[in-house]
Motif scaffolding. Structure first.
Motif, PDB file in Angstrom:
ATOM      1  N   LEU A   7      68.377  40.432 -30.555  1.00  0.00           N
ATOM      2  CA  LEU A   7      68.419  40.456 -29.281  1.00  0.00           C
ATOM      3  C   LEU A   7      66.772  40.688 -28.772  1.00  0.00           C
ATOM      4  O   LEU A   7      65.972  41.148 -29.522  1.00  0.00           O
ATOM      5  N   GLY A   8      66.580  40.285 -27.500  1.00  0.00           N
ATOM      6  CA  GLY A   8      65.071  40.256 -27.143  1.00  0.00           C
ATOM      7  C   GLY A   8      64.879  41.971 -26.504  1.00  0.00           C
ATOM      8  O   GLY A   8      65.769  42.507 -26.160  1.00  0.00           O
ATOM      9  N   ALA A   9      63.805  42.138 -26.108  1.00  0.00           N
ATOM     10  CA  ALA A   9      63.392  43.605 -25.649  1.00  0.00           C
ATOM     11  C   ALA A   9      64.069  43.626 -24.284  1.00  0.00           C
ATOM     12  O   ALA A   9      64.448  44.865 -23.840  1.00  0.00           O
ATOM     13  N   ALA A  10      64.192  42.604 -23.412  1.00  0.00           N
ATOM     14  CA  ALA A  10      65.000  42.719 -22.161  1.00  0.00           C
ATOM     15  C   ALA A  10      66.346  43.063 -22.277  1.00  0.00           C
ATOM     16  O   ALA A  10      66.847  43.828 -21.461  1.00  0.00           O
ATOM     17  N   ASP A  11      67.178  42.570 -23.566  1.00  0.00           N
ATOM     18  CA  ASP A  11      68.496  43.154 -23.688  1.00  0.00           C
ATOM     19  C   ASP A  11      68.677  44.380 -24.464  1.00  0.00           C
ATOM     20  O   ASP A  11      69.687  44.856 -24.499  1.00  0.00           O
ATOM     21  N   ALA A  12      67.571  44.805 -25.138  1.00  0.00           N
ATOM     22  CA  ALA A  12      67.723  46.051 -25.904  1.00  0.00           C
ATOM     23  C   ALA A  12      66.320  46.760 -25.520  1.00  0.00           C
ATOM     24  O   ALA A  12      65.519  46.905 -26.473  1.00  0.00           O
ATOM     25  N   PRO A  13      66.014  47.384 -24.371  1.00  0.00           N
ATOM     26  CA  PRO A  13      64.585  47.993 -24.052  1.00  0.00           C
ATOM     27  C   PRO A  13      64.406  49.120 -24.849  1.00  0.00           C
ATOM     28  O   PRO A  13      63.186  49.369 -25.075  1.00  0.00           O
ATOM     29  N   GLY A  14      65.410  49.781 -25.216  1.00  0.00           N
ATOM     30  CA  GLY A  14      65.263  50.987 -26.277  1.00  0.00           C
ATOM     31  C   GLY A  14      64.836  50.742 -27.449  1.00  0.00           C
ATOM     32  O   GLY A  14      64.376  51.788 -28.118  1.00  0.00           O
ATOM     33  N   LEU A  15      64.964  49.364 -27.962  1.00  0.00           N
ATOM     34  CA  LEU A  15      64.468  49.195 -29.278  1.00  0.00           C
ATOM     35  C   LEU A  15      63.017  48.293 -29.372  1.00  0.00           C
ATOM     36  O   LEU A  15      62.879  47.841 -30.386  1.00  0.00           O
ATOM     37  N   THR A  52      71.207  47.034 -22.616  1.00  0.00           N
ATOM     38  CA  THR A  52      71.666  46.566 -21.258  1.00  0.00           C
ATOM     39  C   THR A  52      73.329  46.118 -21.582  1.00  0.00           C
ATOM     40  O   THR A  52      73.456  45.962 -22.734  1.00  0.00           O
ATOM     41  N   GLU A  53      74.041  46.393 -20.657  1.00  0.00           N
ATOM     42  CA  GLU A  53      75.595  46.003 -20.980  1.00  0.00           C
ATOM     43  C   GLU A  53      75.648  44.460 -21.162  1.00  0.00           C
ATOM     44  O   GLU A  53      76.400  44.059 -22.204  1.00  0.00           O
ATOM     45  N   ALA A  54      74.581  43.731 -20.875  1.00  0.00           N
ATOM     46  CA  ALA A  54      74.861  42.246 -21.128  1.00  0.00           C
ATOM     47  C   ALA A  54      74.234  42.051 -22.655  1.00  0.00           C
ATOM     48  O   ALA A  54      74.912  41.327 -23.380  1.00  0.00           O
ATOM     49  N   GLY A  55      73.175  42.868 -23.082  1.00  0.00           N
ATOM     50  CA  GLY A  55      72.646  42.692 -24.449  1.00  0.00           C
ATOM     51  C   GLY A  55      73.818  43.222 -25.362  1.00  0.00           C
ATOM     52  O   GLY A  55      73.753  42.761 -26.630  1.00  0.00           O
ATOM     53  N   ALA A  56      74.412  44.266 -25.009  1.00  0.00           N
ATOM     54  CA  ALA A  56      75.560  45.171 -25.674  1.00  0.00           C
ATOM     55  C   ALA A  56      76.527  44.011 -26.124  1.00  0.00           C
ATOM     56  O   ALA A  56      77.318  43.612 -27.341  1.00  0.00           O
ATOM     57  N   LEU A  57      77.005  43.166 -25.026  1.00  0.00           N
ATOM     58  CA  LEU A  57      78.227  42.452 -25.144  1.00  0.00           C
ATOM     59  C   LEU A  57      77.565  41.028 -26.004  1.00  0.00           C
ATOM     60  O   LEU A  57      78.367  40.591 -26.528  1.00  0.00           O
ATOM     61  N   ALA A  58      76.711  40.550 -25.793  1.00  0.00           N
ATOM     62  CA  ALA A  58      75.901  39.487 -26.413  1.00  0.00           C
ATOM     63  C   ALA A  58      76.118  39.841 -28.232  1.00  0.00           C
ATOM     64  O   ALA A  58      76.358  39.209 -28.929  1.00  0.00           O
ATOM     65  N   LEU A  59      75.499  40.951 -28.414  1.00  0.00           N
ATOM     66  CA  LEU A  59      75.763  41.628 -29.794  1.00  0.00           C
ATOM     67  C   LEU A  59      76.952  41.416 -30.284  1.00  0.00           C
ATOM     68  O   LEU A  59      77.369  41.128 -31.449  1.00  0.00           O
ATOM     69  N   PHE A  60      77.971  42.318 -29.505  1.00  0.00           N
ATOM     70  CA  PHE A  60      79.307  42.239 -30.164  1.00  0.00           C
ATOM     71  C   PHE A  60      79.942  41.020 -30.116  1.00  0.00           C
ATOM     72  O   PHE A  60      80.478  40.567 -31.417  1.00  0.00           O
ATOM     73  N   ASP A  61      79.856  40.086 -29.285  1.00  0.00           N
ATOM     74  CA  ASP A  61      80.349  38.748 -29.365  1.00  0.00           C
ATOM     75  C   ASP A  61      79.770  38.054 -30.505  1.00  0.00           C
ATOM     76  O   ASP A  61      80.302  37.150 -31.192  1.00  0.00           O
ATOM     77  N   ARG A  62      78.560  38.126 -30.873  1.00  0.00           N
ATOM     78  CA  ARG A  62      77.827  37.360 -32.094  1.00  0.00           C
ATOM     79  C   ARG A  62      78.523  37.938 -33.414  1.00  0.00           C
ATOM     80  O   ARG A  62      78.731  37.079 -34.152  1.00  0.00           O
ATOM     81  N   LEU A  63      78.428  39.153 -33.336  1.00  0.00           N
ATOM     82  CA  LEU A  63      79.037  39.852 -34.736  1.00  0.00           C
ATOM     83  C   LEU A  63      80.750  39.335 -34.878  1.00  0.00           C
ATOM     84  O   LEU A  63      81.315  39.040 -35.986  1.00  0.00           O
ATOM     85  N   TYR A  64      81.408  39.311 -33.447  1.00  0.00           N
ATOM     86  CA  TYR A  64      82.842  39.124 -33.644  1.00  0.00           C
ATOM     87  C   TYR A  64      82.815  37.580 -34.095  1.00  0.00           C
ATOM     88  O   TYR A  64      83.858  37.095 -34.891  1.00  0.00           O
ATOM     89  N   ASP A  65      81.812  36.782 -33.553  1.00  0.00           N
ATOM     90  CA  ASP A  65      82.040  35.358 -33.890  1.00  0.00           C
ATOM     91  C   ASP A  65      81.564  34.911 -35.404  1.00  0.00           C
ATOM     92  O   ASP A  65      81.804  33.869 -35.665  1.00  0.00           O
ATOM     93  N   GLY A  66      81.124  35.891 -35.926  1.00  0.00           N
ATOM     94  CA  GLY A  66      80.480  35.747 -37.233  1.00  0.00           C
ATOM     95  C   GLY A  66      79.195  34.854 -37.465  1.00  0.00           C
ATOM     96  O   GLY A  66      78.972  34.038 -38.429  1.00  0.00           O
TER      97      GLY A  66
END
Length: 293
Positions: free
Chosen positions: A97-105, A247-261
Motif C-alpha cells: 500500500l501507499g502511504a495514503a492508505d497506510a499512513p501509520g507505516l 485507512t479503511e479503504a487501505g485495510a480493505l485493499a490489503l484484505f482483498d489482495r490477500l483473499y484473491d491470492g
C-alpha cells in the motif's frame, strides 16, 4: 501456543465460524486447510506454487536429488535469487500500500509490517519478530543477528540465508526419514481465516516451512488450528484501522489482495519473470550428457 491436551480435530468440511460459538474449542480445534486457498509469507501473500513461493520452489528442486550437498546448493541458489529480487524499503512496501492508505507505516522499517486486524502495534511487532528470529537462530545453531534481514524478504546477509537453508534442509531430511507429518501437537500449524461472502481463504500464521513442503509434495490439505476469523465487513472495527495506522479503504485493499491470492507489488517481478523454473543441480558429466541428447 495451544495446549496439546485440548486439541480437537473437526470433521471434514467444518467451518471455523462454528467454533467461535464454543469457547472451550476456540484456539484448539484442528481443521483440514486446503493448500490451494492458502496465502503465505504474511502480508506479501504468496500462493503455495513453485513458480511463486521460493520455499516451495526450493523444496520442489531439492527433493528430486538425493545428494545432501546438491540439495543445499539448490536451496541456497533459489533463496539468494528471491532475496535479491524482493527488497522492500518500508512496511508500506510489504503490505503493498501507499502511504495514503497506510499512513501509520509511512516511516516504519519493513520488519514493522502488520495486518489491519492486528492487536499489537508497530513497536510490539518489531520487538516480537526480533526475539523470534533470535530464538530460531539459537535453535539451529546459527546466529544471524538483528541486522541480517528478515525471513520473508531481502536484503539479507549470508547468515540469514544459511539459517533458512539449514531449516529447509533439516525438514526435507526429516521427511525422507520419517515421512511428511505436517501437524505436530507440540508445534501445531496455525492459520487465520479471511472470510468474505461466506467463503474462507487462509493466511499461514505458523508452519510456513511445512506448508511450503506440502505445496512441493502436492499435498491437498494440512491440518491446522484456525486462530481467528477475520470478516471483511468488520473493517471499520479492526484495531489498526481504529488506531489510524490504516485507512479503511487501505485495510480493505490489503484484505482483498490477500483473499484473491495476489502477491504484493514488490514480489510480482519474482513471481513472473524472475522466478523461472530451476532444474535440480547435477554433475558436469550429467549436464554434458543432457546437452548431447
Amino acid at each position: 501456543m495451544a495446549d496439546p491436551a485440548k486439541l480437537e480435530v473437526e470433521p471434514a468440511g467444518s467451518d471455523p465460524v462454528t467454533v467461535e460459538y464454543c469457547p472451550t474449542k476456540r484456539g484448539y480445534a484442528v481443521f483440514e486447510i486446503p493448500l490451494e486457498d492458502c496465502r503465505a509469507f504474511h502480508t506479501i501473500g504468496l500462493p503455495l506454487a513453485p513458480h511463486v513461493h521460493p520455499f516451495v520452489q526450493a523444496f520442489d528442486v531439492a527433493r528430486r536429488d538425493a545428494s545432501a550437498d546438491r540439495g543445499r546448493r539448490a536451496f541456497t541458489e533459489i533463496l539468494e535469487r528471491y532475496y535479491a529480487s524482493v527488497r522492500p524499503t518500508s512496511a508500506c512496501d510489504v503490505v503493498g500500500l501507499g502511504a495514503a492508505d497506510a499512513p501509520g507505516l509511512r516511516d516504519v522499517p519493513p520488519i514493522g509490517y502488520l495486518y489491519p486486524w492486528s492487536e499489537l502495534g508497530v513497536a510490539e511487532i518489531i520487538a516480537r519478530r526480533k526475539r523470534s528470529l533470535k530464538y530460531v537462530g539459537m535453535r539451529y545453531g546459527v546466529s544471524p543477528g538483528d541486522d541480517a534481514g528478515h525471513t520473508f524478504f531481502g536484503p539479507v546477509q549470508a547468515a540469514r540465508v544459511e539459517l533458512q537453508v539449514t531449516r529447509l534442509h533439516a525438514l526435507l531430511e526429516a521427511v525422507r526419514r520419517d515421512g511428511f507429518k505436517p501437524f505436530a501437537r507440540d508445534f501445531p500449524t496455525k492459520v487465520v481465516a479471511l472470510r468474505k461472502a461466506g467463503r474462507n481463504r487462509w493466511l499461514v500464521e505458523e508452519g510456513q516451512h511445512r506448508f511450503a513442503l506440502g505445496g512441493a509434495l502436492g499435498t491437498a490439505a494440512i491440518p491446522s488450528i484456525v486462530t481467528s476469523v477475520i470478516r471483511r465487513e468488520d473493517a471499520p472495527y479492526w484495531p489498526q484501522v481504529v488506531a489510524g495506522i490504516f485507512t479503511e479503504a487501505g485495510a480493505l485493499a490489503l484484505f482483498d489482495r490477500l483473499y484473491d491470492g495476489v502477491p504484493a507489488p514488490i514480489a510480482r517481478d519474482w513471481s513472473t519473470a524472475a522466478a523461472t523454473p530451476v532444474e535440480p543441480l547435477t554433475s558436469g558429466a550429467d549436464r554434458g550428457r543432457r546437452r548431447r541428447r
